[in-house]
Design an enzyme around this catalytic site. Structure first.
Site, short mmCIF file in Angstrom:
data_model
loop_
_atom_site.label_atom_id
_atom_site.label_comp_id
_atom_site.label_asym_id
_atom_site.label_seq_id
_atom_site.Cartn_x
_atom_site.Cartn_y
_atom_site.Cartn_z
N ARG A 74 0.83 -1.21 0.00
CA ARG A 74 0.00 0.00 0.00
C ARG A 74 0.86 1.26 0.00
O ARG A 74 0.52 2.27 0.63
CB ARG A 74 -0.94 0.01 1.21
CG ARG A 74 -1.76 -1.27 1.39
CD ARG A 74 -2.99 -1.28 0.52
NE ARG A 74 -3.92 -0.22 0.87
CZ ARG A 74 -4.98 -0.41 1.63
NH1 ARG A 74 -5.26 -1.58 2.12
NH2 ARG A 74 -5.78 0.59 1.89
N ARG A 132 -2.77 7.31 1.69
CA ARG A 132 -3.09 8.54 2.43
C ARG A 132 -1.97 9.13 3.26
O ARG A 132 -2.06 10.27 3.70
CB ARG A 132 -4.31 8.28 3.34
CG ARG A 132 -5.60 8.23 2.55
CD ARG A 132 -6.69 7.59 3.36
NE ARG A 132 -6.34 6.20 3.63
CZ ARG A 132 -7.09 5.35 4.30
NH1 ARG A 132 -8.24 5.73 4.78
NH2 ARG A 132 -6.70 4.11 4.48
N ARG A 164 -6.66 12.66 -4.23
CA ARG A 164 -7.85 12.01 -3.68
C ARG A 164 -8.98 13.00 -3.44
O ARG A 164 -10.15 12.69 -3.66
CB ARG A 164 -7.46 11.30 -2.38
CG ARG A 164 -8.57 10.58 -1.66
CD ARG A 164 -8.93 9.30 -2.37
NE ARG A 164 -10.06 8.63 -1.74
CZ ARG A 164 -11.33 8.91 -2.02
NH1 ARG A 164 -11.65 9.87 -2.88
NH2 ARG A 164 -12.30 8.23 -1.43
N ASP A 204 -7.61 -1.62 -6.35
CA ASP A 204 -8.04 -2.23 -5.09
C ASP A 204 -8.52 -3.64 -5.37
O ASP A 204 -9.01 -3.94 -6.47
CB ASP A 204 -9.16 -1.41 -4.45
CG ASP A 204 -9.35 -1.83 -3.00
OD1 ASP A 204 -8.63 -1.30 -2.14
OD2 ASP A 204 -10.18 -2.73 -2.73
N TYR A 256 -15.39 -10.34 1.84
CA TYR A 256 -16.02 -9.03 1.67
C TYR A 256 -17.35 -9.15 0.92
O TYR A 256 -18.31 -8.44 1.22
CB TYR A 256 -15.10 -8.08 0.91
CG TYR A 256 -13.95 -7.55 1.75
CD1 TYR A 256 -14.13 -6.46 2.60
CD2 TYR A 256 -12.70 -8.12 1.69
CE1 TYR A 256 -13.09 -5.97 3.37
CE2 TYR A 256 -11.64 -7.65 2.46
CZ TYR A 256 -11.84 -6.57 3.30
OH TYR A 256 -10.82 -6.09 4.06
O1 CP3 Z 1 -0.23 -0.96 -2.57
C1 CP3 Z 1 -0.64 0.00 -3.25
O2 CP3 Z 1 -0.18 1.14 -3.14
C2 CP3 Z 1 -1.68 -0.26 -4.31
C3 CP3 Z 1 -3.00 0.03 -3.89
C4 CP3 Z 1 -3.84 -0.89 -3.02
C5 CP3 Z 1 -5.02 -0.40 -2.42
N1 CP3 Z 1 -5.67 -1.45 -1.83
C6 CP3 Z 1 -5.47 1.01 -2.45
C7 CP3 Z 1 -6.41 1.51 -1.43
C8 CP3 Z 1 -3.75 -2.25 -2.70
C9 CP3 Z 1 -2.65 -3.24 -3.04
C10 CP3 Z 1 -4.91 -2.58 -1.97
C11 CP3 Z 1 -5.20 -3.94 -1.49
C12 CP3 Z 1 -6.33 -4.16 -0.58
N2 CP3 Z 1 -7.54 -3.52 -0.56
C13 CP3 Z 1 -6.37 -5.20 0.40
C14 CP3 Z 1 -5.27 -6.20 0.62
C15 CP3 Z 1 -4.16 -5.65 1.43
C16 CP3 Z 1 -4.48 -5.37 2.86
O3 CP3 Z 1 -4.31 -4.22 3.26
O4 CP3 Z 1 -4.88 -6.30 3.58
C17 CP3 Z 1 -7.61 -5.12 1.05
C18 CP3 Z 1 -8.09 -6.00 2.18
C19 CP3 Z 1 -8.34 -4.06 0.43
C20 CP3 Z 1 -9.74 -3.61 0.73
C21 CP3 Z 1 -9.79 -2.21 1.18
N3 CP3 Z 1 -9.57 -1.12 0.37
C22 CP3 Z 1 -10.08 -1.73 2.47
C23 CP3 Z 1 -10.36 -2.61 3.67
C24 CP3 Z 1 -10.04 -0.34 2.42
C25 CP3 Z 1 -10.40 0.62 3.52
C26 CP3 Z 1 -9.36 0.69 4.55
C27 CP3 Z 1 -8.22 1.56 4.09
O5 CP3 Z 1 -7.08 1.12 4.21
O6 CP3 Z 1 -8.52 2.65 3.67
C28 CP3 Z 1 -9.68 0.03 1.11
C29 CP3 Z 1 -9.50 1.40 0.58
C30 CP3 Z 1 -8.21 1.72 -0.09
N4 CP3 Z 1 -7.55 0.89 -0.96
C31 CP3 Z 1 -7.49 2.94 0.00
C32 CP3 Z 1 -6.36 2.81 -0.83
C33 CP3 Z 1 -5.32 3.85 -1.11
C34 CP3 Z 1 -7.93 4.17 0.79
C35 CP3 Z 1 -9.08 4.80 0.12
C36 CP3 Z 1 -9.11 6.30 0.28
O7 CP3 Z 1 -8.13 6.98 -0.05
O8 CP3 Z 1 -10.17 6.80 0.67
#
Ligand code: CP3
Length: 349
Positions: A29, A33, A42, A79, A155
């Site tokens: 990730r 943010r 964003r 995502d 999910y």
């Molecule tokens: O690694 C990277 O930079 C690439 C981007 C990436 C995102 N999500 C962007 C994101 C990757 C590889 C993911 C994977 C992801 N998404 C997982 C597996 C990895 C892990 O953390 O366990 C999971 C479970 C998700 C599902 C998900 N997406 C959740 C639970 C959330 C909300 C919680 C959070 O961390 O914000 C997201 C949102 C998300 N995915 C954001 C980003 C940058 C934040 C959204 C925002 O900016 O409002």
């Protein structure tokens, strides 16, 4: 046609089983943010999924951490929940609340999902990849990814993230046929998705099984290992040489079975796996990646330095990729990220 992988890439060398000093580093990730330049982009787009599906912006977000830090890989900005969306499930990201999906808890709802529109719905991710690969410096590979079928299914069934994934686990116990149908659909959709990412230019892949923890061993074998193995077989049947990292977060002792049986080329290790155990039991099987505590990266200071050195000492003498044990947290100070990267880069053979 497959692109020739970038030359002299430490990440690809590590994934091929070579030891590097210093080891390559990237951060799960790494776009997100904690970066002011991410927050800036964003703030202009209300829907997070729209951001993932706008190639110009997603490409920019993918490149942001590479401009700032001396990282050895990019990971495409998207995502894991874009796949359920592509299968026809309603997916939204509520501000500050995480993902919200219209839960699918029965055979009828699962039967309504389909692959018909998936390729079209996922096409913006492929365009993002093409743009990023054209802009990345030589030797910096782009990692493509998807969620593992089990994690994505949790999910889809619950409609949101949860502590114990009770909804998916109960459905899997009560109606194995229906749950298997969902998993099979995800295997197929995810395989197509990963193959298309490679064709667009990704040089390595990661499968995020973020909720692999807490399952009894036979359920773990059935819902985490077996679908991942099938997924990987399908991908490698089309793009044979692509290295694939599996990240079964929370698997604990079962990580060893996963490393042996899931067909992965490398194992992503979460924070809770002891580094001596990783070295003795996992690194002898496959290259390993991990596993700095993301909270230690928030805290910084001497404890951070010490732990980075321990990880480097324990894992650096074999095939190894430095990473976090889970995704970077939004409150992470940028200077701590810089500090870790400089400590890793200072490592000599
Ligand atoms: O690694 C990277 O930079 C690439 C981007 C990436 C995102 N999500 C962007 C994101 C990757 C590889 C993911 C994977 C992801 N998404 C997982 C597996 C990895 C892990 O953390 O366990 C999971 C479970 C998700 C599902 C998900 N997406 C959740 C639970 C959330 C909300 C919680 C959070 O961390 O914000 C997201 C949102 C998300 N995915 C954001 C980003 C940058 C934040 C959204 C925002 O900016 O409002």
């Amino acid at each position: 046609m497959l692109r020739v992988p970038p030359v002299r890439s430490p990440l690809l060398r590590a994934l091929a089983g070579q030891t590097n000093a210093p080891p390559p580093i990237w951060l799960m990730r790494q776009a997100g943010r904690y970066l002011p330049e991410y927050r800036e982009v964003r703030s202009k787009v209300s829907s997070f999924l729209d951001l993932c599906r706008t190639p110009a912006l997603a490409a920019e977000l993918t490149l942001q951490p590479l401009r700032r830090f001396d990282l050895d890989a990019a990971i495409v900005f998207s995502d894991i929940l874009i796949v359920p969306h592509a299968l026809g499930q309603k997916v939204e990201f509520a501000e500050g609340e995480g993902p919200r999906l219209e839960p699918i808890g029965d055979a009828r709802a699962i039967g309504r999902l389909n692959l018909d529109n998936a390729d079209h719905a996922l096409a913006p991710v492929y365009e993002t990849i093409e743009r990023v690969v054209g802009a990345l410096p030589q030797g910096i590979p782009l990692i493509g990814f998807c969620g593992a079928p089990w994690t994505v299914a949790t999910y889809m069934v619950e409609g949101h993230g949860s502590k114990d994934q009770a909804g998916a686990r109960l459905l899997a116990y009560r109606d194995r046929t229906t749950f298997q149908r969902l998993i099979d659909l995800l295997v197929e959709a995810s395989a197509d998705y990963l193959v298309a990412q490679v064709r667009a230019g990704a040089s390595a892949l990661q499968v995020f099984d973020s909720w692999a923890g807490g399952l009894p061993e036979d359920e773990f074998a059935r819902w985490c290992i077996a679908p991942t193995r099938r997924l990987i077989e399908l991908v490698k049947a089309k793009v044979a040489d692509i290295p694939i990292i599996g990240f079964p977060r929370g698997a604990g002792a079962l990580a060893e079975r996963y490393a042996k049986a899931a067909g992965v080329d490398a194992l992503g290790c979460d924070t809770s796996l002891p580094v001596d155990w990783i070295r003795d039991r996992l690194q002898s099987l496959v290259p390993v990646q991990g596993n700095l505590d993301p909270l230690l990266l928030v805290a910084g200071g001497k404890e951070l330095d010490r732990r980075v050195q321990t990880i480097l000492e324990m894992l650096g003498s074999g095939p190894f990729i430095f990473n976090l044990g889970h995704g970077i947290r939004p409150e992470t100070p940028i200077e701590n990220v810089e500090r870790v990267i400089s400590l890793v880069k200072a490592q000599r053979a």
